[in-house]
Design an enzyme around this catalytic site. Sequence first.
Site, short mmCIF file in Angstrom:
data_model
loop_
_atom_site.label_atom_id
_atom_site.label_comp_id
_atom_site.label_asym_id
_atom_site.label_seq_id
_atom_site.Cartn_x
_atom_site.Cartn_y
_atom_site.Cartn_z
N SER A 41 -1.07 -4.78 23.02
CA SER A 41 -1.38 -4.23 24.39
C SER A 41 -0.23 -4.87 25.12
O SER A 41 0.03 -5.87 24.99
CB SER A 41 -2.40 -4.18 24.82
OG SER A 41 -3.68 -4.21 24.24
N GLU A 46 4.95 -3.85 22.15
CA GLU A 46 5.68 -2.72 21.54
C GLU A 46 6.59 -2.05 22.58
O GLU A 46 6.41 -2.21 23.87
CB GLU A 46 4.52 -1.44 21.43
CG GLU A 46 3.46 -1.11 22.31
CD GLU A 46 4.26 -0.06 23.09
OE1 GLU A 46 5.06 0.35 23.01
OE2 GLU A 46 3.61 -0.03 24.31
N LEU A 53 7.77 1.17 22.14
CA LEU A 53 8.06 2.54 21.61
C LEU A 53 8.26 3.59 22.84
O LEU A 53 7.72 3.03 23.83
CB LEU A 53 6.79 2.70 20.69
CG LEU A 53 6.42 2.15 19.69
CD1 LEU A 53 5.08 2.66 18.96
CD2 LEU A 53 7.33 1.87 18.83
N CYS A 58 3.03 3.35 30.86
CA CYS A 58 3.35 2.01 31.12
C CYS A 58 4.44 1.73 32.34
O CYS A 58 3.96 0.72 33.02
CB CYS A 58 4.35 1.50 29.86
SG CYS A 58 3.39 1.35 28.39
#
EC number: 1.1.1.22
Length: 480
Positions: free
Chosen positions: A127, A157, A159, A272
């Site tokens: 996370s 991550e 992505l 995000c």
Amino acid sequence: MVKICCIGAGYVGGPTMAVIALKCPTIEVVVVDIAVSRINAWNSDQLPIYEPGLDGVVKECRGRNLFFSTDVEKHVSEADIVFVSVNTPTKTRGLGAGKAADLTYWESAARMIADVSKSDKIVVEKSTVPVKTAEAIEKILTHNSKGIKFQILSNPEFLAEGTAIKDLFNPDRVLIGGRETPEGQKAINKLKSVYAHWVPENRILTTNLWSAELSKLAANAFLAQRISSVNAISALCEATGADVAQVAYSVGTDSRIGPKFLNASVGFGGSCFQKDILNLVYICECNGLPEVAEYWKQVIKINDYQKNRFVNRVVASMFNTVSNKKIAILGFAFKKDTGDTRETPAIDVCKGLLGDKALLSIYDPQVSEDQIQRDLTLSKFEWDHPTHLQPMSPTTVKQVSVVWDAYEATKEAHAVCILTEWDEFKNLDYQRIYNNMQKPAFIFDGRNVVDGDKLRAIGFIVFSIGKPLDQWLKDMPAVA
């Protein structure tokens, strides 16, 4: 056989683990979640998230070395490597409310890992978390360890939704942060060996824990900053008659800057960008850096300004009122090729128009009516808590109808707002749409996807972000 368990079957955990299972057939991968409906969906033909290419990857591996289960404790206790990919929402109350990350779910996951573990484990932060979270998690694990050794790694991550599978197959980089001790380096190498099945070694970067955690926040802050920068320029373009697409192209040809993330729009969204910048702001404030915090706050302020500016433009252009006027909203997801609506600019635009008593008819090819109604009624930041902790049946907004066809959405409408850049919106029969709309017919293109000159030739009054204004729009200026 190495066993991997991932806690959290969401947008990050599901696709990441599916690709690890595909690329590492000798590793058993289990994704666990307490949400029964979500795990059932992962085990069905209708996956819980839409992502191009994901279906094929899951179907190839599921039942072979990829499994989805609600038996969290069993699979955590059996795993060698535990990825934690749980929600880290922005706090809505208490210390740091509106900025700090809420680590409630992370902490409970760490305590559960400590409780059920019977063997040494590597615990991997997947996370997005605040810097120094690993240290806090490490303390929880070591104080409850019963002699078991845990190594904490940060493996953020990077992505992009809509291209997540492509990004996982061919990442720019994989970042692994760990303790600078022999045990920490051993853990880093073990995780590195998993990714090395398909990622070239020069793209697997290793750092200390804090650098890995901060790199993720910084990367998202830089990307969001580029969007806010071009959006700020778009307002100036409209005021001066410049064309933001031409300006952005010219700026982007500078090899030091490059062309990516320079598309002016109604604003950025996604789970995000805003959350990570708010988190960065909070960390700066806590570390006595108010000037740095203020600098990053401006990125969000410009994003909010852009959404407000768009709503004001719509209202001002239509004789300063949209009360009881049907407005078609084309696109609700925060970008094309995903069904994700978290922090989508469409929410604030729709709420702004509803505040002026507009009647909205919304069409998005991947977003359900239930999700749209939920998004328009939930309070800020509530969306980032697990679904079972959100209000069970949000009230329905009566001024909103959700339809499954762009032509139905635009029928009898006074205006069309394009809020997601779905490819299909470029190829609609706009003559047919114009014929079935109230006149004057307006198009407000929040993604610059349509050819404004062609639409003007049909008869539309067109507003495109950062483009020279029609005379009509100049005569009815929007008040910021």
